[in-house]
Design a protein around this motif. Structure first.
Motif, PDB file in Angstrom:
ATOM      1  N   MET A  81       0.843  -1.188   0.000  1.00 42.42           N
ATOM      2  CA  MET A  81       0.000   0.000   0.000  1.00 42.42           C
ATOM      3  C   MET A  81       0.881   1.240   0.000  1.00 42.42           C
ATOM      4  SD  MET A  81      -3.189   0.897   0.164  1.00 42.42           S
ATOM      5  CE  MET A  81      -3.988   2.446   0.328  1.00 42.42           C
ATOM      6  N   ILE A  82       0.396   2.255  -0.616  1.00 39.93           N
ATOM      7  CA  ILE A  82       1.106   3.524  -0.695  1.00 39.93           C
ATOM      8  C   ILE A  82       0.938   4.258   0.638  1.00 39.93           C
ATOM      9  CG2 ILE A  82       1.283   5.680  -1.976  1.00 39.93           C
ATOM     10  CD1 ILE A  82      -0.192   4.260  -4.249  1.00 39.93           C
ATOM     11  N   GLU A  83       1.990   4.946   1.044  1.00 35.71           N
ATOM     12  CA  GLU A  83       1.938   5.699   2.287  1.00 35.71           C
ATOM     13  C   GLU A  83       1.031   6.923   2.131  1.00 35.71           C
ATOM     14  OE1 GLU A  83       5.877   6.809   3.281  1.00 35.71           O
ATOM     15  OE2 GLU A  83       6.563   4.741   3.439  1.00 35.71           O
ATOM     16  N   TYR A  84       0.382   7.293   3.219  1.00 27.98           N
ATOM     17  CA  TYR A  84      -0.495   8.460   3.196  1.00 27.98           C
ATOM     18  C   TYR A  84       0.292   9.734   2.908  1.00 27.98           C
ATOM     19  CZ  TYR A  84      -4.852   6.279   4.666  1.00 27.98           C
ATOM     20  OH  TYR A  84      -5.999   5.551   4.693  1.00 27.98           O
ATOM     21  N   LYS A  85       1.549   9.799   3.369  1.00 26.41           N
ATOM     22  CA  LYS A  85       2.355  10.996   3.133  1.00 26.41           C
ATOM     23  C   LYS A  85       2.533  11.243   1.640  1.00 26.41           C
ATOM     24  CE  LYS A  85       6.846  13.040   4.139  1.00 26.41           C
ATOM     25  NZ  LYS A  85       6.842  13.754   2.900  1.00 26.41           N
ATOM     26  N   LYS A  86       2.795  10.191   0.873  1.00 25.89           N
ATOM     27  CA  LYS A  86       2.958  10.347  -0.570  1.00 25.89           C
ATOM     28  C   LYS A  86       1.649  10.777  -1.220  1.00 25.89           C
ATOM     29  CE  LYS A  86       6.790   7.267  -1.374  1.00 25.89           C
ATOM     30  NZ  LYS A  86       7.327   6.180  -2.161  1.00 25.89           N
ATOM     31  N   LEU A  87       0.543  10.228  -0.739  1.00 19.32           N
ATOM     32  CA  LEU A  87      -0.761  10.595  -1.296  1.00 19.32           C
ATOM     33  C   LEU A  87      -1.107  12.050  -0.978  1.00 19.32           C
ATOM     34  CD1 LEU A  87      -2.796   7.357  -0.518  1.00 19.32           C
ATOM     35  CD2 LEU A  87      -1.823   8.056  -2.696  1.00 19.32           C
ATOM     36  N   LYS A 100     -10.546  10.521   1.942  1.00 20.65           N
ATOM     37  CA  LYS A 100      -9.880  10.730   3.228  1.00 20.65           C
ATOM     38  C   LYS A 100      -8.683  11.666   3.071  1.00 20.65           C
ATOM     39  CE  LYS A 100     -11.077   6.309   5.344  1.00 20.65           C
ATOM     40  NZ  LYS A 100     -10.573   5.015   5.837  1.00 20.65           N
ATOM     41  N   ILE A 101      -7.945  11.487   1.985  1.00 21.33           N
ATOM     42  CA  ILE A 101      -6.794  12.348   1.717  1.00 21.33           C
ATOM     43  C   ILE A 101      -7.255  13.786   1.530  1.00 21.33           C
ATOM     44  CG2 ILE A 101      -4.937  12.840   0.068  1.00 21.33           C
ATOM     45  CD1 ILE A 101      -4.439  10.392   1.870  1.00 21.33           C
ATOM     46  N   LYS A 102      -8.362  13.972   0.837  1.00 22.89           N
ATOM     47  CA  LYS A 102      -8.922  15.312   0.620  1.00 22.89           C
ATOM     48  C   LYS A 102      -9.254  15.981   1.953  1.00 22.89           C
ATOM     49  CE  LYS A 102     -13.062  17.395  -1.353  1.00 22.89           C
ATOM     50  NZ  LYS A 102     -14.294  17.092  -2.086  1.00 22.89           N
ATOM     51  N   LEU A 103      -9.859  15.232   2.871  1.00 19.27           N
ATOM     52  CA  LEU A 103     -10.204  15.777   4.177  1.00 19.27           C
ATOM     53  C   LEU A 103      -8.954  16.075   5.001  1.00 19.27           C
ATOM     54  CD1 LEU A 103     -13.281  13.525   5.039  1.00 19.27           C
ATOM     55  CD2 LEU A 103     -13.281  15.893   4.230  1.00 19.27           C
ATOM     56  N   LEU A 104      -7.943  15.216   4.908  1.00 22.43           N
ATOM     57  CA  LEU A 104      -6.697  15.459   5.630  1.00 22.43           C
ATOM     58  C   LEU A 104      -6.003  16.723   5.130  1.00 22.43           C
ATOM     59  CD1 LEU A 104      -5.223  11.844   5.904  1.00 22.43           C
ATOM     60  CD2 LEU A 104      -6.006  13.303   7.779  1.00 22.43           C
ATOM     61  N   VAL A 105      -6.014  16.930   3.829  1.00 25.25           N
ATOM     62  CA  VAL A 105      -5.387  18.128   3.266  1.00 25.25           C
ATOM     63  C   VAL A 105      -6.148  19.373   3.699  1.00 25.25           C
ATOM     64  CG1 VAL A 105      -4.871  19.344   1.113  1.00 25.25           C
ATOM     65  CG2 VAL A 105      -4.304  16.933   1.344  1.00 25.25           C
ATOM     66  N   LYS A 106      -7.467  19.300   3.766  1.00 19.98           N
ATOM     67  CA  LYS A 106      -8.249  20.445   4.252  1.00 19.98           C
ATOM     68  C   LYS A 106      -7.869  20.780   5.692  1.00 19.98           C
ATOM     69  CE  LYS A 106     -12.360  20.309   1.399  1.00 19.98           C
ATOM     70  NZ  LYS A 106     -13.818  20.166   1.363  1.00 19.98           N
ATOM     71  N   GLU A 107      -7.666  19.734   6.511  1.00 21.64           N
ATOM     72  CA  GLU A 107      -7.248  19.966   7.895  1.00 21.64           C
ATOM     73  C   GLU A 107      -5.859  20.587   7.945  1.00 21.64           C
ATOM     74  OE1 GLU A 107      -7.615  16.666  10.573  1.00 21.64           O
ATOM     75  OE2 GLU A 107      -9.589  16.135   9.803  1.00 21.64           O
ATOM     76  N   ILE A 108      -4.966  20.143   7.070  1.00 21.14           N
ATOM     77  CA  ILE A 108      -3.615  20.707   7.020  1.00 21.14           C
ATOM     78  C   ILE A 108      -3.667  22.172   6.645  1.00 21.14           C
ATOM     79  CG2 ILE A 108      -1.438  20.629   5.739  1.00 21.14           C
ATOM     80  CD1 ILE A 108      -1.777  17.562   5.662  1.00 21.14           C
ATOM     81  N   HIS A 109      -4.526  22.529   5.700  1.00 23.32           N
ATOM     82  CA  HIS A 109      -4.644  23.920   5.271  1.00 23.32           C
ATOM     83  C   HIS A 109      -5.251  24.800   6.369  1.00 23.32           C
ATOM     84  CE1 HIS A 109      -3.158  23.334   1.312  1.00 23.32           C
ATOM     85  NE2 HIS A 109      -4.181  22.618   0.870  1.00 23.32           N
ATOM     86  N   ASN A 110      -6.023  24.202   7.265  1.00 23.42           N
ATOM     87  CA  ASN A 110      -6.651  24.970   8.350  1.00 23.42           C
ATOM     88  C   ASN A 110      -5.737  25.184   9.548  1.00 23.42           C
ATOM     89  OD1 ASN A 110      -9.071  25.342   7.002  1.00 23.42           O
ATOM     90  ND2 ASN A 110      -9.978  23.475   7.820  1.00 23.42           N
ATOM     91  N   ILE A 111      -4.538  24.600   9.525  1.00 19.26           N
ATOM     92  CA  ILE A 111      -3.598  24.800  10.621  1.00 19.26           C
ATOM     93  C   ILE A 111      -3.079  26.239  10.568  1.00 19.26           C
ATOM     94  CG2 ILE A 111      -1.364  24.133  11.590  1.00 19.26           C
ATOM     95  CD1 ILE A 111      -1.870  21.321  10.494  1.00 19.26           C
ATOM     96  N   PRO A 112      -3.212  26.990  11.642  1.00 21.30           N
ATOM     97  CA  PRO A 112      -2.702  28.377  11.614  1.00 21.30           C
ATOM     98  C   PRO A 112      -1.187  28.390  11.796  1.00 21.30           C
ATOM     99  CG  PRO A 112      -3.705  27.910  13.742  1.00 21.30           C
ATOM    100  CD  PRO A 112      -3.912  26.687  12.876  1.00 21.30           C
ATOM    101  N   TRP A 113      -0.482  28.783  10.740  1.00 20.01           N
ATOM    102  CA  TRP A 113       0.982  28.809  10.826  1.00 20.01           C
ATOM    103  C   TRP A 113       1.438  30.103  11.370  1.00 20.01           C
ATOM    104  CZ3 TRP A 113       3.112  24.258  10.428  1.00 20.01           C
ATOM    105  CH2 TRP A 113       2.484  23.273   9.699  1.00 20.01           C
TER     106      TRP A 113
END
Length: 68
Positions: free
Chosen positions: A1-7, A55-68
């Motif tokens: 299986m491909i790693e989630y990080k690559k996806l 799931k990857i789409k939702l994870l990326v949305k969460e990453i974008h919502n992180i206040p840097w």
């Protein structure tokens, strides 16, 4: 299986490509991740690859919502 990080990385690259206008109209980053999964793991079911891409789409949305 491909790693989630690559996806996740692949989704973000496709997202940037879509924003710049370099991705075809009928393709979305989610669809590109689904095709990426099916290319590297042809034994996986289409519905499973669609579920993983969502799931990857939702994870990326969460990453974008992180206040840097």
């Amino acid at each position: 299986m491909i790693e989630y990080k690559k996806l996740i990385d692949h989704y973000m690259v496709m997202e940037r490509l879509k924003k710049s206008g370099g991705l075809r109209k009928e393709l979305t980053p989610e669809k590109c991740v689904q095709m990426y999964i099916q290319h590297y793991n042809p034994d996986i079911n289409i519905l499973q690859s669609l579920e993983i891409a969502n799931k990857i789409k939702l994870l990326v949305k969460e990453i974008h919502n992180i206040p840097w």
